[in-house]
Design a protein around this motif. Sequence first.
Motif, PDB file in Angstrom:
ATOM      1  N   LEU A 173      39.604  82.089 -91.910  1.00  0.00           N
ATOM      2  CA  LEU A 173      40.766  82.602 -92.609  1.00  0.00           C
ATOM      3  C   LEU A 173      41.183  83.688 -92.209  1.00  0.00           C
ATOM      4  CD1 LEU A 173      39.500  81.867 -96.282  1.00  0.00           C
ATOM      5  CD2 LEU A 173      41.303  80.651 -95.022  1.00  0.00           C
ATOM      6  N   ILE A 174      40.557  85.036 -91.666  1.00  0.00           N
ATOM      7  CA  ILE A 174      40.766  86.087 -91.239  1.00  0.00           C
ATOM      8  C   ILE A 174      41.873  85.626 -89.967  1.00  0.00           C
ATOM      9  CG2 ILE A 174      40.357  88.213 -89.912  1.00  0.00           C
ATOM     10  CD1 ILE A 174      37.890  88.191 -92.054  1.00  0.00           C
ATOM     11  N   LEU A 175      41.300  85.019 -89.114  1.00  0.00           N
ATOM     12  CA  LEU A 175      42.145  84.757 -87.910  1.00  0.00           C
ATOM     13  C   LEU A 175      43.347  83.886 -88.074  1.00  0.00           C
ATOM     14  CD1 LEU A 175      39.133  82.923 -85.785  1.00  0.00           C
ATOM     15  CD2 LEU A 175      40.309  85.451 -85.321  1.00  0.00           C
ATOM     16  N   HIS A 176      43.523  83.377 -89.232  1.00  0.00           N
ATOM     17  CA  HIS A 176      44.698  82.725 -89.479  1.00  0.00           C
ATOM     18  C   HIS A 176      45.579  83.552 -90.405  1.00  0.00           C
ATOM     19  CE1 HIS A 176      44.345  79.360 -87.271  1.00  0.00           C
ATOM     20  NE2 HIS A 176      43.040  78.711 -88.181  1.00  0.00           N
ATOM     21  N   ASN A 177      45.104  84.838 -90.809  1.00  0.00           N
ATOM     22  CA  ASN A 177      45.715  85.760 -91.583  1.00  0.00           C
ATOM     23  C   ASN A 177      45.879  85.172 -93.148  1.00  0.00           C
ATOM     24  OD1 ASN A 177      46.354  88.230 -91.199  1.00  0.00           O
ATOM     25  ND2 ASN A 177      48.447  88.155 -90.662  1.00  0.00           N
ATOM     26  N   GLU A 205      29.531  81.807-110.829  1.00  0.00           N
ATOM     27  CA  GLU A 205      30.394  82.469-109.482  1.00  0.00           C
ATOM     28  C   GLU A 205      31.296  81.430-109.060  1.00  0.00           C
ATOM     29  OE1 GLU A 205      29.772  85.490-108.324  1.00  0.00           O
ATOM     30  OE2 GLU A 205      27.703  86.105-108.734  1.00  0.00           O
ATOM     31  N   ILE A 206      30.814  80.192-109.111  1.00  0.00           N
ATOM     32  CA  ILE A 206      31.906  79.195-108.984  1.00  0.00           C
ATOM     33  C   ILE A 206      33.063  79.110-109.562  1.00  0.00           C
ATOM     34  CG2 ILE A 206      32.532  76.660-108.554  1.00  0.00           C
ATOM     35  CD1 ILE A 206      29.497  76.399-107.748  1.00  0.00           C
ATOM     36  N   CYS A 207      33.109  79.306-110.951  1.00  0.00           N
ATOM     37  CA  CYS A 207      33.974  79.418-111.920  1.00  0.00           C
ATOM     38  C   CYS A 207      34.987  80.694-111.612  1.00  0.00           C
ATOM     39  CB  CYS A 207      33.564  79.958-113.109  1.00  0.00           C
ATOM     40  SG  CYS A 207      32.725  78.075-113.810  1.00  0.00           S
ATOM     41  N   LEU A 208      34.384  81.705-111.422  1.00  0.00           N
ATOM     42  CA  LEU A 208      35.114  83.101-111.028  1.00  0.00           C
ATOM     43  C   LEU A 208      35.783  82.686-109.771  1.00  0.00           C
ATOM     44  CD1 LEU A 208      32.792  86.072-111.828  1.00  0.00           C
ATOM     45  CD2 LEU A 208      35.041  85.532-112.695  1.00  0.00           C
ATOM     46  N   GLY A 209      35.208  82.243-108.744  1.00  0.00           N
ATOM     47  CA  GLY A 209      35.970  81.962-107.354  1.00  0.00           C
ATOM     48  C   GLY A 209      37.031  81.016-107.436  1.00  0.00           C
ATOM     49  N   LEU A 210      37.025  80.182-108.620  1.00  0.00           N
ATOM     50  CA  LEU A 210      38.174  79.228-108.697  1.00  0.00           C
ATOM     51  C   LEU A 210      39.298  80.051-109.346  1.00  0.00           C
ATOM     52  CD1 LEU A 210      36.593  76.016-109.874  1.00  0.00           C
ATOM     53  CD2 LEU A 210      37.546  76.352-107.741  1.00  0.00           C
ATOM     54  N   LEU A 211      38.999  80.777-110.266  1.00  0.00           N
ATOM     55  CA  LEU A 211      39.750  81.814-111.284  1.00  0.00           C
ATOM     56  C   LEU A 211      40.481  82.623-110.058  1.00  0.00           C
ATOM     57  CD1 LEU A 211      38.194  82.723-114.594  1.00  0.00           C
ATOM     58  CD2 LEU A 211      40.351  81.286-114.270  1.00  0.00           C
ATOM     59  N   ALA A 212      39.634  83.296-109.192  1.00  0.00           N
ATOM     60  CA  ALA A 212      40.250  84.227-108.304  1.00  0.00           C
ATOM     61  C   ALA A 212      41.412  83.418-107.133  1.00  0.00           C
ATOM     62  CB  ALA A 212      38.978  84.740-107.439  1.00  0.00           C
ATOM     63  N   ALA A 266      46.208  87.653-106.842  1.00  0.00           N
ATOM     64  CA  ALA A 266      46.841  89.088-106.945  1.00  0.00           C
ATOM     65  C   ALA A 266      45.550  89.978-107.341  1.00  0.00           C
ATOM     66  CB  ALA A 266      47.895  89.113-107.964  1.00  0.00           C
ATOM     67  N   ASN A 267      44.514  89.372-108.057  1.00  0.00           N
ATOM     68  CA  ASN A 267      43.228  90.055-108.674  1.00  0.00           C
ATOM     69  C   ASN A 267      41.983  89.916-108.026  1.00  0.00           C
ATOM     70  OD1 ASN A 267      44.976  91.218-110.827  1.00  0.00           O
ATOM     71  ND2 ASN A 267      44.893  89.196-111.748  1.00  0.00           N
ATOM     72  N   GLY A 268      42.034  89.574-106.699  1.00  0.00           N
ATOM     73  CA  GLY A 268      40.917  89.230-105.777  1.00  0.00           C
ATOM     74  C   GLY A 268      39.712  90.180-105.823  1.00  0.00           C
ATOM     75  N   LEU A 269      40.049  91.545-105.590  1.00  0.00           N
ATOM     76  CA  LEU A 269      39.114  92.600-105.955  1.00  0.00           C
ATOM     77  C   LEU A 269      38.469  92.565-107.031  1.00  0.00           C
ATOM     78  CD1 LEU A 269      38.188  94.509-103.716  1.00  0.00           C
ATOM     79  CD2 LEU A 269      39.721  96.204-104.357  1.00  0.00           C
ATOM     80  N   VAL A 270      39.079  92.400-108.134  1.00  0.00           N
ATOM     81  CA  VAL A 270      38.700  92.457-109.309  1.00  0.00           C
ATOM     82  C   VAL A 270      37.540  91.489-109.497  1.00  0.00           C
ATOM     83  CG1 VAL A 270      39.102  92.405-111.909  1.00  0.00           C
ATOM     84  CG2 VAL A 270      40.592  93.546-110.281  1.00  0.00           C
ATOM     85  N   PHE A 271      37.991  90.195-109.232  1.00  0.00           N
ATOM     86  CA  PHE A 271      37.094  89.099-109.428  1.00  0.00           C
ATOM     87  C   PHE A 271      35.841  89.120-108.653  1.00  0.00           C
ATOM     88  CE2 PHE A 271      40.837  86.884-111.088  1.00  0.00           C
ATOM     89  CZ  PHE A 271      40.340  86.262-112.048  1.00  0.00           C
ATOM     90  N   TRP A 272      36.066  89.925-107.330  1.00  0.00           N
ATOM     91  CA  TRP A 272      34.832  90.175-106.536  1.00  0.00           C
ATOM     92  C   TRP A 272      33.893  90.945-107.159  1.00  0.00           C
ATOM     93  CZ3 TRP A 272      32.144  93.521-103.490  1.00  0.00           C
ATOM     94  CH2 TRP A 272      31.405  92.820-102.025  1.00  0.00           C
ATOM     95  N   ALA A 273      34.458  92.174-107.723  1.00  0.00           N
ATOM     96  CA  ALA A 273      33.876  93.269-108.314  1.00  0.00           C
ATOM     97  C   ALA A 273      32.947  92.555-109.676  1.00  0.00           C
ATOM     98  CB  ALA A 273      34.657  94.348-108.857  1.00  0.00           C
ATOM     99  N   ILE A 274      33.710  91.774-110.360  1.00  0.00           N
ATOM    100  CA  ILE A 274      32.916  91.047-111.471  1.00  0.00           C
ATOM    101  C   ILE A 274      31.881  90.258-111.079  1.00  0.00           C
ATOM    102  CG2 ILE A 274      33.268  89.383-113.342  1.00  0.00           C
ATOM    103  CD1 ILE A 274      36.236  90.528-113.705  1.00  0.00           C
ATOM    104  N   GLY A 275      32.078  89.291-109.925  1.00  0.00           N
ATOM    105  CA  GLY A 275      31.272  88.041-109.620  1.00  0.00           C
ATOM    106  C   GLY A 275      30.005  88.717-108.945  1.00  0.00           C
ATOM    107  N   THR A 282      44.554  86.588 -98.599  1.00  0.00           N
ATOM    108  CA  THR A 282      44.174  86.678-100.142  1.00  0.00           C
ATOM    109  C   THR A 282      43.041  85.551-100.597  1.00  0.00           C
ATOM    110  OG1 THR A 282      46.068  85.323 -99.954  1.00  0.00           O
ATOM    111  CG2 THR A 282      46.139  87.308-100.823  1.00  0.00           C
ATOM    112  N   LEU A 283      42.533  84.740 -99.647  1.00  0.00           N
ATOM    113  CA  LEU A 283      41.910  83.735-100.068  1.00  0.00           C
ATOM    114  C   LEU A 283      40.371  84.112 -99.870  1.00  0.00           C
ATOM    115  CD1 LEU A 283      43.566  80.459 -98.908  1.00  0.00           C
ATOM    116  CD2 LEU A 283      42.976  81.368-101.168  1.00  0.00           C
ATOM    117  N   ILE A 284      39.942  85.197 -99.098  1.00  0.00           N
ATOM    118  CA  ILE A 284      38.828  85.522 -98.778  1.00  0.00           C
ATOM    119  C   ILE A 284      37.837  85.729-100.010  1.00  0.00           C
ATOM    120  CG2 ILE A 284      37.293  87.186 -97.660  1.00  0.00           C
ATOM    121  CD1 ILE A 284      39.439  87.427 -95.688  1.00  0.00           C
ATOM    122  N   ALA A 285      38.284  86.631-100.792  1.00  0.00           N
ATOM    123  CA  ALA A 285      37.601  86.836-102.077  1.00  0.00           C
ATOM    124  C   ALA A 285      37.145  85.364-102.916  1.00  0.00           C
ATOM    125  CB  ALA A 285      38.168  87.607-102.921  1.00  0.00           C
ATOM    126  N   PRO A 286      38.172  84.831-103.195  1.00  0.00           N
ATOM    127  CA  PRO A 286      37.686  83.392-103.777  1.00  0.00           C
ATOM    128  C   PRO A 286      36.672  82.715-103.016  1.00  0.00           C
ATOM    129  CG  PRO A 286      40.011  83.496-103.574  1.00  0.00           C
ATOM    130  CD  PRO A 286      39.431  85.011-103.145  1.00  0.00           C
TER     131      PRO A 286
END
Lengths: 223, 102
Positions: free
Chosen positions: A142-146, A181-188, A193-202, A149-153
């Motif tokens: 994902l990073i290589l392809h830029n 964690e899976i549910c949070l990932g799907l929500l993320a 836009a809230n990836g970091l927040v979901f990451w911190a919660i999860g 935003t999808l990294i956190a989920p």
Amino acid sequence: MFSFVLQSTLIMTNTEEQLAALQDIRKIMERSSRFISLNGLSGVFVGLFALAGAALAYLHLSQTNGRVADDYDAVALVADKDIWFYCIDAIVVLVLSVGVSTLLSIRKANKEGLNFWDPTAKRLLLNMLIPLVTGGLFCLILILHNFLTLIAPTLLIFYGLALVNSSKYTLEDIRYLGLLEICLGLLAAYFPANGLVFWAIGFGFLHIVYGIGMYIKYDKKVK
Amino acid sequence: MSNKAISIAQLNKTFESRIRLGIMSILMVNDEVDFSRMKELLQVTDGNLASHVAALEKAEYVKVNKQFVGKKPNTTFIATKLGRKAFTAHLEALEKLLKSTK
């Protein structure tokens, strides 16, 4: 009368003996097939490291960006240059988490007279690593392809799958943490836009809550 | 004959030892277990484990495989189908017995 008392005490001891045997059987089955030396405190530490890592990322983000970081899309734009900062941040969190969990597990195993590195530990590690390494490699792609935003989920989803998969080889409670964690990932993924927040919660909040729960359930009683 | 007596009669004499129960319990949930791992889990001596395994092998409840890994002998145990059946029946009898005395 006497013979009746004698007989009933005989049956009593017999019942108690059989009950002890049944409990023995259950314990041995559990101990020989599942890795039970996980310590609840590990969860608390992992959660704290994750929160610290997320806070650091947030600070870096608002500094370099000059904007408030609740706009996660901004990460995708600036992170281009800074992506290695976040990668190192995440790797440090990972190494600290794995290190502390391992140490605490070794300590618990020693306390209970068990061998830490036994076949159950190997089986747990292997079954945890298959989804985790897949997720890690997928994130690198994902990073290589830029697609930043999808990294956190993605991390949340694969980590959840790893937990669900390894719950068969350790304390069963891990399964529900994995599902959360899976549910949070799907929500993320739905609210990128809230990836970091979901990451911190999860990775932060859930680990701390779960760790405390597990500590109360398993470790407090042992003492 | 009362229920209790029936249950007692169903208990399998071959399993009348804590160590033999342990060996069978471990083999019920693990496909193949080697000697040293078994020793570690049950915390018994070599001789003790060997004699109890021999009894289970004689009843054809456990299959013993002896191989060599390099020069080291490596002995592994597997529960046979007969052993699994007998052990399950034994556990059911135990449970029935406990229920009837409650």
